[in-house]
Design an enzyme around this catalytic site. Structure first.
Site, PDB file in Angstrom:
ATOM      1  N   ASP A 349     -24.049   0.136  -8.537  1.00  0.00           N
ATOM      2  CA  ASP A 349     -23.356   0.228  -9.595  1.00  0.00           C
ATOM      3  C   ASP A 349     -23.064   1.700 -10.208  1.00  0.00           C
ATOM      4  O   ASP A 349     -23.839   2.516 -10.166  1.00  0.00           O
ATOM      5  CB  ASP A 349     -24.111  -0.585 -10.872  1.00  0.00           C
ATOM      6  CG  ASP A 349     -23.417  -0.588 -12.126  1.00  0.00           C
ATOM      7  OD1 ASP A 349     -22.167  -1.117 -12.346  1.00  0.00           O
ATOM      8  OD2 ASP A 349     -23.860   0.110 -13.308  1.00  0.00           O
ATOM      9  N   GLU A 385     -19.748   0.939  -5.835  1.00  0.00           N
ATOM     10  CA  GLU A 385     -18.815   0.891  -6.621  1.00  0.00           C
ATOM     11  C   GLU A 385     -18.213   2.433  -7.343  1.00  0.00           C
ATOM     12  O   GLU A 385     -18.807   3.032  -7.831  1.00  0.00           O
ATOM     13  CB  GLU A 385     -19.246   0.370  -8.120  1.00  0.00           C
ATOM     14  CG  GLU A 385     -18.351  -0.143  -9.215  1.00  0.00           C
ATOM     15  CD  GLU A 385     -18.824  -0.778 -10.363  1.00  0.00           C
ATOM     16  OE1 GLU A 385     -18.144  -1.675 -11.029  1.00  0.00           O
ATOM     17  OE2 GLU A 385     -19.855  -0.080 -10.783  1.00  0.00           O
TER      18      GLU A 385
END
Length: 711
Positions: A349, A385
């Site tokens: 993330d 990401e």
């Protein structure tokens, strides 16, 4: 444990955490700036603190001891002493019970009160106040575990990237309403390991499940006070402990059993991990672990005013990747999940935050260097990401070799094209063929692009074709949260409708997007439930909705069953035909000995696209010829891989366009394989002669296979 421990030995500084060796437990905690560290021992229910043991030994800034009387199951936490000087970056407060960053199991949850904060809530300046209330009664506790587990013959499936189909799911929401999962196992790791769930995943054809965060996380106080919770879990506080709320048994072994069961079915397990920030928030946040252990070491602080945090994540803080012990924590965590929990990879993330050496994003930062040379981590799947919320954080296409990336350019292009936006066919072609403009120059391959149309963050596929606007009122933020730029289209009516024409168009649009995704070069990622029309009722930011808004509804109506069958067919097509999952980018050059290019872009007249046609704003229809005989690839044994030749036709215009089928070497007729204009994905197995028009319906995709048999 109810009796006080009498024997305390020096112990060792490594490994960190609480380690059971069969005879006793070694405790080791890093703190560079602490003045004293106490180990707090609790009774069996974690309600009463029965003993504090001072860790008098410290080696290389690691405080440690060994308790020969301790056993697995012991509940503990830490109290760390040092200066409370926020203006200097120090926020020690021994009145706050702290979680061990290396705890393998964390039981209980945060029962919020003002006592969780190191300063007096309500005081004008948190740096000028100090709170002496004990936070232990409202804190979860760390638990010593025995890591032994019988893995038997368990092995990683090792699915090659070019064969991978990812399925992003939420552990709780996926099975909570599943009628074939025993009630006591719904919403748990054990529920994911049940036969009905695994059979469903196998029938669907996905190779890899990507679990939304399972590291122990915290429900934010402001959400709890509103009757909500942090459902998604991007609020980590324990990087080694699987979150206990997803456990039917409360044992770490349940997670391992789930992984073993999925592996036995040939399915990989990837974890979505949040190493960029923690649940402790900004300078006004609670003291739960890292802040009280050593705030100045664990967090990126503003250099000229260390009372405040550098916030590249939008969550109040950023872990300090510049500190070797913090970097070690993350690497130890990753290795633990691979070696002890047998997971197959990670999706990081806001990964750009991990690459910030100073302020700028450095794609060759220490984090990437260490992973690349690590004999364990360099062998698993790594997905970034590729952005954070800081300046220069958008890094799509810039991650190193060995990494794959969520490709939001793919997402946005496919959404915009199918809703009918003009001037996109050039961008559409680049994304369809693996985004070589992003990944080819650095030596990466098409699998570097993780293609997706929907993910947990944003609309579901059903909502993407049902709503023009977000409807996040249930989040209690006045519908101000969530993205406004959704590139969605409601097909004429906002929200659900009984109009059969609109529902038919919405179903077709779903087929268009799914077919494009699964026929694109790169690695496709499906959002769990999209294949059965899952809706969040227009909520595009359901992070706090632990209810029917987020849970998958397993009542399969006829439209849901038809879409599910369509997706199963698409996944099977991709698996059967390597031309849709090439390992190398197209060259656009003639195949040796044939005179036909490996890829050919066609206009509706069946002729190769001209430069002028690529730039026409009104163009919404094109075709692509994929030469299966031009793969120039080999299998594991070095044997050449060949495939059939295919033609994919795209029409985002609202009217039918007769598409002249090209006359190409390799065959004079075309077999219709798939057409999204029809509910079942195909009206009939029609054969069309080269040079004749194919009736390409408005807003549809058609797939045809070249046949070599003469008419």
């Amino acid at each position: 444990m109810s009796k006080p421990i009498t024997a305390v030995w020096p112990g060792r500084p490594h490994p960190r955490g609480a380690t059971w060796d069969g005879e006793g437990v070694n405790f080791a905690l890093f703190s560079e700036n602490a003045e004293k560290v106490e180990l707090a021992i609790f009774d069996e229910k974690g309600r009463r603190e029965i003993q504090r043991i001072e860790l008098k030994e410290h080696t290389d800034q690691v405080w440690h001891c060994y308790l020969p009387e301790a056993r697995p199951g012991l509940l503990y936490g830490y109290r760390v002493y040092g200066p409370y000087k926020p203006e200097a970056g120090h926020r020690f407060n021994p009145h706050k019970l702290l979680l061990d960053p290396y705890a393998k199991s964390i039981v209980g949850s945060v029962n919020w009160s003002d006592a969780h904060f190191g300063y007096r809530i309500g005081h004008e300046r948190e740096d000028l106040s100090f709170d002496r209330r004990d936070s232990a009664p409202g804190m979860p506790k760390c638990r010593v575990v025995d890591t032994a587990f019988t893995w038997g013959e368990d092995r990683r499936p090792n699915i090659p990237w070019h064969e991978t189909v990812i399925y992003e799911l939420h552990v709780r929401g996926f099975t909570l309403r599943h009628p074939e999962v025993p009630p006591g196992l719904r919403g748990t790791y054990a529920g994911l390991a049940t036969t009905p769930v695994i059979d469903y995943l196998k029938r669907l054809g996905v190779t890899t499940v990507e679990l939304m965060p399972v590291h122990t996380f915290v429900d934010d106080r402001h959400l709890v006070e509103k009757g909500l919770r942090n459902y998604w879990g991007y609020n980590s506080i324990g990087y080694f402990a699987p979150d206990n709320r997803y456990s039917a048994t409360g044992q770490v072994s349940e997670f391992k059993t789930m992984v073993k069961a999925l592996h036995s079915a040939g399915i990989e397990v990837i974890l979505d991990v949040v190493y960029n920030h923690t649940a402790e928030g900004n300078h006004l946040g609670p003291t739960l672990a890292f802040r009280g252990i050593d705030n100045a070491a664990y967090y990126r602080l503003v250099p000229d005013n260390p009372r405040y945090y550098m916030d590249y994540t939008g969550c109040g803080n950023t872990l300090n990747m510049q500190h070797p012990r913090v970097l070690q924590l993350i690497m130890d965590s990753l290795r633990y999940w691979v070696t002890e929990m047998h997971v197959d990879g990670f999706r990081f993330d806001l990964a750009s935050a991990l690459a910030r050496e100073l302020h700028e994003v450095d794609r060759l930062g220490a984090f990437f260097d260490i992973i690349r040379q690590d004999p364990v981590l360099s062998q698993v799947k790594l997905i970034a990401e590729p952005w954070d919320l800081g300046e220069g954080g958008y890094q799509v296409g810039n991650f190193p070799v060995g990494w794959t990336e969520w490709n939001d350019k793919y997402r946005d292009t496919m959404r915009a094209y199918w809703k009918g936006d003009g001037g996109l066919i050039g961008e559409f072609a680049r994304r369809l063929t693996g985004s070589s403009d992003l990944y080819g120059k650095s030596g990466r391959r098409p699998h570097a692009s993780i293609n997706y149309v929907t993910a947990h963050d944003g609309f579901t596929l059903h909502d993407l074709v049902t709503y023009n606007e977000k409807h996040n009122e249930a989040n209690l933020e006045g519908n101000r949260d969530g993205h406004n730029h959704n590139l969605s289209w409601n097909c004429g009516v906002e929200g659900e409708t009984d109009d059969p024409a609109i529902n038919a168009l919405r179903a077709r649009q779903k087929r268009n997007l799914l077919a494009t995704l699964l026929l694109s070069q790169g690695v496709p990622m499906l959002l769990a439930g999209d294949e059965i029309c899952r809706t969040q009722r227009g909520n595009n930011n359901a992070y706090c909705q632990d209810n029917e808004i987020s849970w998958i509804d397993w009542h399969l109506t006829e439209p849901k069953q038809k879409l599910l069958a369509f997706v199963q067919r698409l996944v099977a097509l991709r698996r059967e035909h390597p031309v849709f999952r090439r390992r190398h980018f197209f060259q656009g050059r003639p195949i040796h000995g044939t005179g036909v290019k490996d890829i050919l872009w066609l206009n509706p007249d069946g002729r190769e696209m001209t430069e002028e046609e690529w730039n026409q704003h009104h163009a919404r229809c094109l075709g692509v010829y994929l030469a299966g005989e031009g793969l120039t690839e080999t299998d594991e044994r070095g044997r050449p891989i060949t495939d059939a030749n295919f033609l994919v036709l795209f029409n985002a215009h609202h009217e039918e366009i007769p598409f002249t089928l090209p006359r190409l070497a390799g065959g004079s007729r075309w077999l219709s394989v798939l057409d999204t204009a029809y509910e079942e994905g195909l009206a009939w197995d029609g054969v069309y002669m080269a040079g004749t028009p194919y009736p390409l319906q408005g807003r549809s995709l058609a797939l045809l296979q070249q046949q070599t048999v003469s008419p």
